[in-house]
Design a protein around this motif. Structure first.
Motif, PDB file in Angstrom:
ATOM      1  N   TYR A  94      52.574  73.044  49.514  1.00 24.51           N
ATOM      2  CA  TYR A  94      53.259  72.661  50.610  1.00 24.51           C
ATOM      3  C   TYR A  94      53.943  74.057  51.141  1.00 24.51           C
ATOM      4  CZ  TYR A  94      53.324  67.835  49.097  1.00 24.51           C
ATOM      5  OH  TYR A  94      52.998  66.558  48.727  1.00 24.51           O
ATOM      6  N   VAL A  95      54.307  73.969  52.610  1.00 20.45           N
ATOM      7  CA  VAL A  95      55.137  75.090  52.675  1.00 20.45           C
ATOM      8  C   VAL A  95      56.667  75.059  52.678  1.00 20.45           C
ATOM      9  CG1 VAL A  95      55.952  76.458  55.035  1.00 20.45           C
ATOM     10  CG2 VAL A  95      53.268  75.902  54.868  1.00 20.45           C
ATOM     11  N   ALA A  96      57.145  75.884  52.049  1.00 17.14           N
ATOM     12  CA  ALA A  96      58.658  75.881  51.640  1.00 17.14           C
ATOM     13  C   ALA A  96      59.534  76.525  52.896  1.00 17.14           C
ATOM     14  CB  ALA A  96      58.988  76.473  50.342  1.00 17.14           C
ATOM     15  N   ALA A  97      58.803  77.750  53.277  1.00 17.30           N
ATOM     16  CA  ALA A  97      59.698  78.378  54.568  1.00 17.30           C
ATOM     17  C   ALA A  97      58.796  79.193  55.232  1.00 17.30           C
ATOM     18  CB  ALA A  97      60.767  79.078  53.863  1.00 17.30           C
ATOM     19  N   TRP A  98      59.192  79.722  56.294  1.00 19.08           N
ATOM     20  CA  TRP A  98      58.551  80.941  56.827  1.00 19.08           C
ATOM     21  C   TRP A  98      58.931  82.165  56.051  1.00 19.08           C
ATOM     22  CZ3 TRP A  98      54.883  80.547  60.367  1.00 19.08           C
ATOM     23  CH2 TRP A  98      54.843  79.754  61.439  1.00 19.08           C
ATOM     24  N   GLY A  99      58.205  83.116  55.965  1.00 26.05           N
ATOM     25  CA  GLY A  99      58.466  84.137  55.117  1.00 26.05           C
ATOM     26  C   GLY A  99      59.624  84.699  55.682  1.00 26.05           C
ATOM     27  N   HIS A 100      60.017  84.636  56.864  1.00 29.37           N
ATOM     28  CA  HIS A 100      61.329  85.539  57.360  1.00 29.37           C
ATOM     29  C   HIS A 100      62.512  84.674  57.091  1.00 29.37           C
ATOM     30  CE1 HIS A 100      61.781  82.679  60.530  1.00 29.37           C
ATOM     31  NE2 HIS A 100      60.396  82.877  60.985  1.00 29.37           N
ATOM     32  N   GLU A 101      62.379  83.504  56.517  1.00 30.79           N
ATOM     33  CA  GLU A 101      63.501  82.600  56.241  1.00 30.79           C
ATOM     34  C   GLU A 101      63.887  82.812  55.001  1.00 30.79           C
ATOM     35  OE1 GLU A 101      63.891  78.446  58.136  1.00 30.79           O
ATOM     36  OE2 GLU A 101      61.667  78.706  57.373  1.00 30.79           O
ATOM     37  N   VAL A 102      63.008  83.625  54.155  1.00 33.25           N
ATOM     38  CA  VAL A 102      63.497  83.760  52.753  1.00 33.25           C
ATOM     39  C   VAL A 102      64.000  85.330  52.485  1.00 33.25           C
ATOM     40  CG1 VAL A 102      62.515  83.830  50.183  1.00 33.25           C
ATOM     41  CG2 VAL A 102      61.734  82.372  51.853  1.00 33.25           C
ATOM     42  N   THR A 103      65.443  85.391  52.190  1.00 34.08           N
ATOM     43  CA  THR A 103      66.117  86.725  52.471  1.00 34.08           C
ATOM     44  C   THR A 103      66.727  87.042  51.093  1.00 34.08           C
ATOM     45  OG1 THR A 103      67.823  85.782  53.281  1.00 34.08           O
ATOM     46  CG2 THR A 103      66.110  86.388  54.722  1.00 34.08           C
TER      47      THR A 103
END
Lengths: 355, 355, 355
Positions: free
Chosen positions: C9-18
């Motif tokens: 499943y998609v958990a997040a866009w990459g840029h949302e994980v910081t």
């Protein structure tokens, strides 16, 4: 919860039904109301049988409603009249429920039960609403309370001495003779005070506000939620026709188990063209219904935590007589309906009850 | 959920109980609080037995409450003292529950159980709240969390090093000796650090903020939710009486299963008339209780999704010792109460437990 | 409700994980996402096993998350790496679930099932999202509807003629040939219109907006919620490569039974550096997804009052073919998973179904 289904309920004021699709939930059922090109109102279920989109999010095209999601079209009979997809055949199951309507006296009545039993002649009459010798001001509001609590409120008018004091208070009201008469699925609750000081709600319209008056409050209920109130004052010793009066329209239709559409109006037979009298009415409806009744009824619903009054074993007072009878008649009618015996109590018959 | 009923709970600060009817839900029961003409507080059920209107929507007339819907009047014993309707007889069932109250130390305590067992001598003492050698600042707030979560928070003060850092943090706190002693339905949880840098919450009030101090935190709990905290600092080698201290009042009363009235105060024995010290306290209560504890406790309640901590099988740490004992004592007391054996753990007796 | 668990499943866009802890509920499970010092993303359960505080209320220290309530620290494997209390031993049960992640094409994919079965090679490919010959604009939003309703919406694109008219409407769409092909746990739904007027969403980017074009819409679904849409126009008689196209990313991940994370993007192969084309996309996403799809999907969820579409016995149309197949494949996959047979439908295998 169960409702009396084979009965006329008010769905809307006539002016609310237009060429704009109007959604309204009635007896827990989503309905969409609209006016056809020939002026007659229509009501169908507000849920497309395809993907369950609310039809009111679609468009009214001629006399048919096009679903806003995938375009099925339904007419006022609930039949699907167009399927724009593929071979465009209309599936047999593609239909929605249609509801019989009667528009009368400025009110649109809806039949939520077996359509074959809908009898327009049984629609409650509110002739004065369309009578030019009355000036009517009304509206509709939502009460966050079970509809029977709203009916209870109307059927025990002694509450005006507390909840609506001092504006509607009359000292003698609580001990005045109280006549309660049931006829079929109607009930009349009448109070008459031979001589009293007129309540504040009448004094601005009396030549001598201090002069003693005869004061009467006659409430008429028809199952399940149609009430009509006549309140009037006349100089002591004079006939009622010598006084002034207001007819109150108070009609409740369940939205859900704990919310209620409350259609109200006040029709006066005096100062028909007086803006100050109009304002007085508007003010009272705002204060009395919105700021006094509504918070009380909603608080009662919260405190009860159920819609089953009997289960809480209320302490009953003499002033509850009419309200309790109304509840008992409704219970009988619903029990009859559950047994398939829907016509045991037509208007005009008498149900024998021990009070 | 079940609550310990035969126990004293705080219903309100004394100043909250006035001639204005104050509704407050306690242990899921709606109560209305008011002050009688002779100054004594009263508490009766906030639900009229007639039509279930909240009594606080009515009027206080003398020492009786008149229901705002149809006018029944109740006195502080819960007896109906007036029925204005019809023959004005008072129905036998027309009464509401009355709750024993004790006003002491500025707090109004209520007994939610069997009134015959209410013993005013068992009300927890908070003498310093009324002691002029202390300056007290307090308030009440609602936590959207089960009351036991709020007690857990109080009984494991190591949370200050994380949730309230840096203001309340002390490096040695987490490894300091921890003494937990149960006596009847009370529990003492004591931590003493012989030498440390004073926490920021004390430094503004010390002559030399850098000088090492002895620091202590003594929490006293009495079932079900009455906590008293003494925190103080004194120069290393000096007796506690040479230092300064604050007594914290932290009392929780269930509103519903997942909401809690939290009565809090801070009483200091220094700078009694200093507005800056007052402001420091007010700021801390806003930040610590409202902006730090409250969001955390409410998030914990949300994450738990239940009020049953055991069912979630928490991983326990050494710092949980006092909180877990408190939960175990409460469970025992409730089990006793369910068996009808309410006095097995009076104040002063000792329940033997394996830790 | 049950979900397919052994799936990406998609958990997040990459840029949302910081480096800021980000809470996100996925399949009813609270997860906290963060980026480690070496740049790799991490996901662990967002609930401390001690007192059930959400870990995202704590602090990220290096690659470990410190609980903000009492200070337990967890690394990206879910292991407790520090207990600051007492003797500081770490209880064996002090661990939280860690979730396998794959970051690919700007998306962070999460595996919510048996970690041993997580196979990075099975992550759906969205290469164009990282391809410089496309300009991508996207975001994430929450739909207050079950995820299958959002997938239904995507798998039956005929809705654009009603819900998104006139911007996305094409007259021939509803009767165009429709090819539906299932391959393992993927499904392709393709529509091609040989000659039509270009839809409004393309006309600003065509030399001659009036010239007839070939128009195609190819939707690719991979279980459970990864959709890829290619829509394009080309001059009649020209190959697709002579035209312009947009690849749509539409990926849904259940948050709860009735709420859905919807990750969307539009990638165009024309006017890559044109701010007006960017604005056109942003406007469409706001209007089409937020102001048209979202209210409709949420109203459908409300009208349904359940997540079980079959139980309501929908009337099906020819345009439902792809959506219904997707639901059937998902049902098969979940039944397989419930039987412990998780690999019967790898990507590339074919499930025989009667339509």
């Amino acid at each position: 919860m169960a409702y009396l289904r084979n009965a006329w309920y008010v769905a809307a004021w006539g002016h609310e039904v237009t060429r704009t699709l109007r959604p309204r939930t009635l007896l827990n059922e989503p309905v969409v109301l609209y006016r056809q090109l020939d002026g007659t109102p229509a009501a169908i279920a507000d849920r497309c049988p395809h993907r369950f989109a609310p039809l009111h999010l679609g468009r009214l095209i001629g006399d048919a409603v096009e679903c806003g999601y995938h375009g099925l079209k339904f007419d006022c009979s609930g039949a699907c009249v167009e399927n724009p997809h593929g071979d465009q055949r209309i599936p047999a199951a593609a239909r929605v429920r249609a509801y019989p309507l009667v528009e009368q006296d400025g009110l649109v009545w809806i039949w939520m039960g077996d359509a074959a039993r809908a009898d327009a002649s049984q629609v409650p009459a509110y002739r004065y609403l369309a009578d030019p010798s009355f000036k009517t001001i009304g509206n509709v509001m939502l009460q966050q309370a079970n509809y029977q609590l709203v009916v209870d409120n109307l059927m025990d008018l002694t509450h005006v001495n507390f909840l609506h004091a001092p504006y509607q208070k009359t000292d003698e009201l609580l001990v005045a003779p109280h006549d309660v008469t049931q006829t079929g699925r109607t009930l009349d609750s009448r109070r008459a005070i031979p001589s009293t000081r007129a309540p504040q709600s009448f004094t601005p319209f009396l030549a001598d506000p201090e002069a003693p008056v005869a004061y009467w409050l006659d409430m008429h209920w028809q199952a399940p939620g149609a009430c009509r109130l006549e309140v009037g004052v006349t100089p002591v010793g004079q006939p009622r026709s010598a006084g002034i009066l207001r007819r109150g329209t108070h009609i409740v239709t369940p939205e859900t188990d704990t919310t209620t559409h409350y259609f109200y109006a006040s029709s006066r037979n005096y100062l028909l063209d007086d803006p100050k009298a109009d304002q007085e009415t508007t003010n009272w409806q705002q204060v009395g219904f919105h700021e006094q009744d509504k918070p009380m009824l909603e608080a009662v619903q919260q405190r009860m935590g159920t819609t089953d009054l009997d289960a809480l074993r209320p302490v009953l007072l003499s002033s509850d007589l009419a309200a309790i009878r109304v509840r008992r008649i409704l219970k009988e009618l619903m029990a009859d309906e559950a047994r398939g015996n829907v016509d045991r109590l037509p208007n005009g018959s008498v149900l024998t009850m021990d009070a």
